[in-house]
Design an enzyme around this catalytic site. Structure first.
Site, PDB file in Angstrom:
ATOM      1  N   ASP A  14      49.485  53.882  36.250  1.00 39.41           N
ATOM      2  CA  ASP A  14      48.306  53.099  35.885  1.00 39.41           C
ATOM      3  C   ASP A  14      48.711  51.703  35.418  1.00 39.41           C
ATOM      4  O   ASP A  14      49.480  51.546  34.476  1.00 39.41           O
ATOM      5  CB  ASP A  14      47.538  53.811  34.765  1.00 39.41           C
ATOM      6  CG  ASP A  14      46.108  53.336  34.627  1.00 39.41           C
ATOM      7  OD1 ASP A  14      45.882  52.106  34.707  1.00 39.41           O
ATOM      8  OD2 ASP A  14      45.218  54.166  34.445  1.00 39.41           O
ATOM      9  N   CYS A  54      40.149  50.919  36.315  1.00 42.10           N
ATOM     10  CA  CYS A  54      40.758  52.189  36.717  1.00 42.10           C
ATOM     11  C   CYS A  54      39.859  53.062  37.592  1.00 42.10           C
ATOM     12  O   CYS A  54      40.248  53.441  38.697  1.00 42.10           O
ATOM     13  CB  CYS A  54      41.190  52.974  35.489  1.00 42.10           C
ATOM     14  SG  CYS A  54      42.313  52.075  34.393  1.00 42.10           S
ATOM     15  N   ASP A 318      47.093  51.995  40.503  1.00 39.32           N
ATOM     16  CA  ASP A 318      45.669  51.802  40.758  1.00 39.32           C
ATOM     17  C   ASP A 318      45.297  50.320  40.783  1.00 39.32           C
ATOM     18  O   ASP A 318      44.478  49.874  41.570  1.00 39.32           O
ATOM     19  CB  ASP A 318      44.809  52.571  39.751  1.00 39.32           C
ATOM     20  CG  ASP A 318      45.119  52.239  38.301  1.00 39.32           C
ATOM     21  OD1 ASP A 318      46.106  51.521  38.033  1.00 39.32           O
ATOM     22  OD2 ASP A 318      44.372  52.711  37.410  1.00 39.32           O
ATOM     23  N   HIS A 319      45.931  49.533  39.909  1.00 39.89           N
ATOM     24  CA  HIS A 319      45.706  48.088  39.865  1.00 39.89           C
ATOM     25  C   HIS A 319      46.852  47.449  39.106  1.00 39.89           C
ATOM     26  O   HIS A 319      47.757  48.142  38.625  1.00 39.89           O
ATOM     27  CB  HIS A 319      44.362  47.750  39.209  1.00 39.89           C
ATOM     28  CG  HIS A 319      44.183  48.385  37.868  1.00 39.89           C
ATOM     29  ND1 HIS A 319      44.850  47.946  36.736  1.00 39.89           N
ATOM     30  CD2 HIS A 319      43.441  49.448  37.465  1.00 39.89           C
ATOM     31  CE1 HIS A 319      44.518  48.697  35.711  1.00 39.89           C
ATOM     32  NE2 HIS A 319      43.672  49.620  36.117  1.00 39.89           N
TER      33      HIS A 319
END
Length: 513
Positions: A14, A54, A318-319
């Site tokens: 994450d 998220c 995710d980012h």
């Protein structure tokens, strides 16, 4: 459909930036295990998520749909039940998709009972997954129970990620996390994966989702002291928060966000000095190192249990994460650091390649199904990357990537609260080529950046008449992209006197000549 005899280990960290790895030549990153994996895999160096934060980014990655189709665009915005996802699709070829960690999915409330717990959180497991270890950041019950068994005094699992807050005038408390690494959330999750791998004999599908290096910004030893903060070079800063108050309306809101002490947790952004910033980056890289270490343990277990020869291994995020660029932190806006993410794909028996072509998070779910020789849903926006892992190239090359951001919530902006913009106006969408980035808002001035000459995205060229033609071309390409990738779940069918037939084109949705 024939049952697949292949396995998938799909790892997601994450908020891990695209550049914070040894194999990416980062000066301070310590990632020996992912570096080793990269040497025998296909590394995608221009990979982007379709949206932040998220929940929306994971919905995009796991459904293979652009956000303008699935519309789960905020943490808490439900994912329409009519859409399939990677878990549901791999079940069709005999897999039991197991989840270790979380997907941050908001379920469609229309199909839930009034007292269903999933109606009150955006951190539910995505439908179709078997949550072997459901480990959310808001309420990590399983980890809390484990800590209690080790003698820790845990009154409320929700307090595990709460540390002492800095005082007024104090930017950041640089101190190791009191929970040792052998009992950390990262190690706990890796142990669960390893324990299950030791019992696995049949083809498997594991989706492993680590919280770190997502905030809160603290980590245990030895990771806390692993990176010397004084060795870190700080990113460039263009404006102070006060100067941003007189800039673009969105930047004004961002400045107000970072100056608002009511939003502060473990960081007081307006009080950060240069040493605080270096300390924060060192801790972030320490969190990355701890995740890397535990991924190494998982990969070692995979080999020790003779499960690696027929297993597709994917590592991604995710980012991204802003680490002080132009005084920005976290994930927001249009900046590459928020959207550009890592992607490593290990395809057993294939050579290693480095890919500079654009790829997107919507491409991962189609890639997995292609690897498993399963049908790819006609509605999915992404394209399989398997050819890249086998040949180092693909016939269909993306000329741009598209990503978006919804900033209607009050922790991002006050536009809605102050009745300046309607919630539907509080969004932006970007089209990014190798040279240009165009940012479009429904009701705010557009932005244009020359990425070759202005990689920090500091000089807006949108109002300069010399660039009007470029801006219009990018706007036209953006509109064409939206038209080409519209929802075709039913529009790909044609009902006539001859019955129902398909009328869809290839995955790329354009002819390749």
């Amino acid at each position: 459909m024939k049952k697949s005899n292949k396995s998938v280990l799909f790892i997601c960290a994450d908020q891990w930036r695209w550049d914070c790895f040894g194999f990416m030549k980062h000066k301070n990153a310590v990632t020996p295990n992912l570096d080793k994996l990269a040497k025998k895999s296909t590394v995608f160096k221009s990979h982007f998520t379709g949206i932040i934060p998220c929940g929306p980014s994971r919905a995009t990655m796991l459904t293979g749909l652009y956000p303008f189709i699935h519309r789960s665009v905020r943490n808490g915005a439900p994912l329409d039940k009519r859409f399939t996802n990677i878990a549901k699709e791999v079940k069709k070829v005999g897999h039991d998709p197991k989840l270790f960690g979380y997907t941050d999915t908001t379920w469609d409330p229309r199909f839930l009972k009034d007292d269903d717990k999933k109606k009150f959180t955006y951190e539910s497991p995505m439908e179709g997954f078997d949550p072997i270890c459901d480990l959310t950041s808001e309420n990590p019950i399983l980890w809390a129970n484990f800590l209690k068994s080790k003698g820790y005094n845990i009154k409320d699992p929700k307090d595990l990620y709460k540390e002492k807050k800095p005082k007024d005038g104090e930017g950041y408390i640089f101190k190791a996390w009191h929970i040792p690494t052998k009992h950390s959330d990262t190690t706990f999750l890796a142990n669960k994966v390893i324990n299950n791998l030791e019992k696995t004999t049949s083809p498997f599908f594991y989706h492993v989702s680590f919280l770190r290096p997502h905030p809160p910004m603290f980590v245990s030893e030895p990771w806390h002291s692993l990176i010397n903060p004084n060795d870190i070079e700080l990113p460039k800063e263009h404006s102070t928060y006060l100067e941003m108050l007189n800039d673009h309306p969105f930047l004004k809101e961002v400045a107000k966000k970072f100056m608002n002490k009511d939003l502060y947790k473990e960081v007081r952004y307006k009080d950060l000095n240069n040493q605080d910033k270096k300390n924060l980056i060192a801790v972030y890289l320490g969190m990355c190192a701890e995740v890397d270490h535990n991924i190494g343990r998982i990969l070692k277990s995979l080999e020790q249990n003779n499960l690696h020869e027929d297993t597709l291994i994917i590592f991604t995020s995710d980012h991204g994460e802003l680490l002080g660029e132009n005084r920005m932190w976290g994930k927001l806006g249009w900046w590459d650091s928020s959207y550009r993410i890592p992607l490593i794909i290990y395809n057993p028996g294939e050579k290693n390649y480095e890919i500079s072509d654009f790829t997107e998070s919507v491409d991962l779910a189609p890639t997995i199904l292609d690897w498993l020789k399963a049908d790819i849903p006609v509605n999915w926006s992404g394209e399989s990357l398997k050819d890249y892992t086998q040949k180092g190239k693909r016939d269909s090359i993306k000329s741009h990537v598209i990503f978006e951001f919804d900033f209607s919530e009050s922790h991002y902006s006050q536009f809605v609260k102050e009745q300046i913009l309607a919630p539907e106006e509080c969004s932006l969408i970007c089209i990014r080529t190798n040279k240009w980035k165009y940012v479009h808002f429904p009701s705010l001035p557009a932005l244009l950046f020359d990425l070759e000459n202005d990689p920090q995205e500091m000089k807006n060229l949108a109002e300069d008449k010399k660039y009007y033609e470029i801006k219009n071309t990018l706007l036209s390409e953006l509109l064409s992209h939206r038209l080409r990738h519209q929802d075709r779940q039913l529009s790909s069918l044609q009902v006539s006197k001859d019955g129902v037939v398909r009328v869809n084109g290839p995955q790329s949705r354009k002819m390749i000549n």
